[in-house]
Design a protein around this motif. Structure first.
Motif, PDB file in Angstrom:
ATOM      1  N   UNK A 132       0.819  -1.208   0.000  1.00 58.96           N
ATOM      2  CA  UNK A 132       0.000   0.000   0.000  1.00 58.96           C
ATOM      3  C   UNK A 132       0.857   1.263   0.000  1.00 58.96           C
ATOM      4  N   UNK A 133       2.001   1.226   0.676  1.00 63.88           N
ATOM      5  CA  UNK A 133       2.891   2.390   0.681  1.00 63.88           C
ATOM      6  C   UNK A 133       3.595   2.525  -0.666  1.00 63.88           C
ATOM      7  N   UNK A 134       3.908   1.398  -1.295  1.00 62.51           N
ATOM      8  CA  UNK A 134       4.506   1.438  -2.630  1.00 62.51           C
ATOM      9  C   UNK A 134       3.558   2.140  -3.608  1.00 62.51           C
ATOM     10  N   UNK A 135       2.283   1.787  -3.562  1.00 55.52           N
ATOM     11  CA  UNK A 135       1.303   2.441  -4.432  1.00 55.52           C
ATOM     12  C   UNK A 135       1.178   3.927  -4.095  1.00 55.52           C
ATOM     13  N   UNK A 136       1.238   4.231  -2.811  1.00 54.22           N
ATOM     14  CA  UNK A 136       1.189   5.633  -2.369  1.00 54.22           C
ATOM     15  C   UNK A 136       2.387   6.401  -2.927  1.00 54.22           C
ATOM     16  N   UNK A 137       3.577   5.795  -2.883  1.00 51.22           N
ATOM     17  CA  UNK A 137       4.787   6.442  -3.388  1.00 51.22           C
ATOM     18  C   UNK A 137       4.671   6.692  -4.890  1.00 51.22           C
ATOM     19  N   UNK A 138       4.223   5.718  -5.617  1.00 48.81           N
ATOM     20  CA  UNK A 138       4.081   5.860  -7.062  1.00 48.81           C
ATOM     21  C   UNK A 138       3.069   6.948  -7.417  1.00 48.81           C
ATOM     22  N   UNK A 139       1.974   6.982  -6.692  1.00 46.32           N
ATOM     23  CA  UNK A 139       0.953   7.993  -6.923  1.00 46.32           C
ATOM     24  C   UNK A 139       1.477   9.392  -6.583  1.00 46.32           C
ATOM     25  N   UNK A 140       2.216   9.491  -5.484  1.00 45.71           N
ATOM     26  CA  UNK A 140       2.782  10.773  -5.078  1.00 45.71           C
ATOM     27  C   UNK A 140       3.766  11.282  -6.125  1.00 45.71           C
ATOM     28  N   UNK A 141       4.586  10.389  -6.658  1.00 50.49           N
ATOM     29  CA  UNK A 141       5.547  10.778  -7.685  1.00 50.49           C
ATOM     30  C   UNK A 141       4.826  11.362  -8.903  1.00 50.49           C
ATOM     31  N   UNK A 142       3.760  10.713  -9.334  1.00 49.16           N
ATOM     32  CA  UNK A 142       2.998  11.187 -10.489  1.00 49.16           C
ATOM     33  C   UNK A 142       2.387  12.559 -10.219  1.00 49.16           C
ATOM     34  N   UNK A 143       1.882  12.745  -9.006  1.00 51.10           N
ATOM     35  CA  UNK A 143       1.244  14.020  -8.666  1.00 51.10           C
ATOM     36  C   UNK A 143       2.256  15.160  -8.595  1.00 51.10           C
ATOM     37  N   UNK A 144       3.447  14.865  -8.096  1.00 56.63           N
ATOM     38  CA  UNK A 144       4.491  15.894  -8.034  1.00 56.63           C
ATOM     39  C   UNK A 144       4.972  16.249  -9.438  1.00 56.63           C
ATOM     40  N   UNK A 145       5.200  15.233 -10.260  1.00 57.08           N
ATOM     41  CA  UNK A 145       5.676  15.467 -11.623  1.00 57.08           C
ATOM     42  C   UNK A 145       4.667  16.269 -12.442  1.00 57.08           C
ATOM     43  N   UNK A 146       3.392  16.054 -12.187  1.00 60.38           N
ATOM     44  CA  UNK A 146       2.345  16.747 -12.951  1.00 60.38           C
ATOM     45  C   UNK A 146       2.024  18.120 -12.391  1.00 60.38           C
ATOM     46  N   UNK A 147       2.549  18.429 -11.204  1.00 69.50           N
ATOM     47  CA  UNK A 147       2.288  19.724 -10.595  1.00 69.50           C
ATOM     48  C   UNK A 147       1.081  19.761  -9.691  1.00 69.50           C
TER      49      UNK A 147
END
Length: 358
Positions: free
Chosen positions: A295-310
């Motif tokens: 669940x934290x791995x998915x959270x990390x991946x989602x966070x990365x996408x959100x940061x990259x997209x602004x």
């Protein structure tokens, strides 16, 4: 070539020098603050040089100078390189700024690329990456993974880039756990394995279970691995060292920038300018997420996408300083001009800023 020309006879002289250089195989030179095998910053710069060689083959010649101090002692190195035929010099440390500007004034036909600087001229460009985006991401992961509610940040000098990193990490952690604390351990050096290892051991003794660093050696990861701590790598994927410790790492990809700028030199479009890119550009990437629940791995991946997209912005208000003064109001974003001169810590960071900077 005419970019560097001056009026009258001086213009003709500089033009002839530039034409003569263009007729030869361009020489691209790199200057590193540490050893090219340090496992961190300088090794990442070396990967960039090798990428230039791979991309351009025998169209260019490259060289490197390593262990060049970030002090007045750097100027003779830059002078020698410029005088010996380097057409383009990548100065890969913040502390080279004065030396770069001095050498650039003496050798106007040489193009200088200064990593981490903030002063440009007609033949000096500056560049960096928005590493604080990766720091914000690792802070969010740290808050999810830590049992102690605190992390150690091993830092070299209180220059703006480092202050950005510390603050972004803490703000990322606070976005998950408002009570989270980041304790700073200053080493006073970019590459000092013994000091870095001691800082990591001191953090473990202080009951801290997450280690992050903005220094160049692999020592903190080694301590984390043998002390049953979790850690974030810096500059390179250190999972080979921290097989059980590393959660992820900010991995440099300077080759993409270096090759683009060499291409600009070769095609005549190079200019002294400012380049500051983030996660979305690929100038740095995140190493594979490891040693964390699904669940934290998915959270990390989602966070990365959100940061990259602004969608997620690290320096977004409300934010207070360590002295509990309002820095950013609600929904206010910090402008680049403020980030590039950052000289304070945010509330939640534990530790004082050293009185003597680099």
């Amino acid at each position: 070539m005419s970019l560097f020309a001056k009026a009258g006879a001086t213009a003709a002289l500089f033009l002839s020098v530039s034409m003569a250089q263009a007729a030869d195989k361009p020489k691209i030179c790199f200057v590193y603050p540490g050893p090219r095998t340090d496992g961190g910053w300088s090794q990442a710069q070396e990967r960039g040089r090798l990428e230039v060689e791979r991309q351009f083959g025998d169209r260019v010649e490259t060289s490197f100078s390593e262990n060049v101090p970030e002090s007045a002692a750097a100027l003779p190195v830059f002078d020698k390189l410029a005088a010996s035929g380097c057409n383009m010099i990548f100065a890969t440390a913040f502390g080279y700024m004065d030396a770069v500007l001095a050498a650039a004034g003496k050798y106007p036909a040489v193009r200088f690329e200064h990593l981490g600087g903030f002063k440009t001229t007609r033949n000096v460009a500056v560049y960096n990456a928005r590493f604080y985006e990766g720091r914000y991401l690792t802070g969010r992961i740290a808050a999810k993974m830590s049992k102690s509610g605190q992390a150690a940040y091993i830092a070299p000098f209180p220059i703006p880039e480092v202050m950005q990193g510390i603050n972004a990490f803490e703000l990322g952690a606070q976005s998950i756990d408002p009570r989270f604390k980041t304790k700073v351990y200053w080493t006073g050096s970019w590459f000092a394995p013994e000091k870095e290892a001691k800082a990591a051991r001191d953090a473990a003794a202080d009951g801290i279970d997450i280690i992050t660093q903005q220094t160049d050696s692999t020592a903190p990861m080694q301590v984390a691995e043998t002390s049953n701590l979790r850690a974030f790598g810096y500059g390179n994927d250190l999972s080979r060292i921290g097989q059980l410790a590393q959660l992820t790492a900010i991995v440099y990809n300077w080759g993409a920038y270096d090759t683009a700028r060499v291409k600009a030199y070769l095609d005549g479009s190079w200019a002294g300018e400012v380049n500051w890119e983030g996660l979305s550009s690929g100038i740095f990437t995140m190493a594979p997420y490891r040693n964390m629940p699904a669940d934290i791995l998915k959270f990390a991946q989602s966070s990365e996408q959100k940061i990259a997209s602004g969608v997620l912005r690290p320096f977004h208000g409300p934010v207070r300083t360590q002295a509990s003064k309002t820095w950013l109001k609600k929904n206010e974003n910090a402008p680049d001009s403020v980030l590039l001169s950052m000289d304070f810590l945010v509330l939640g960071v534990v530790g004082e800023i050293p009185k003597t900077a680099q």
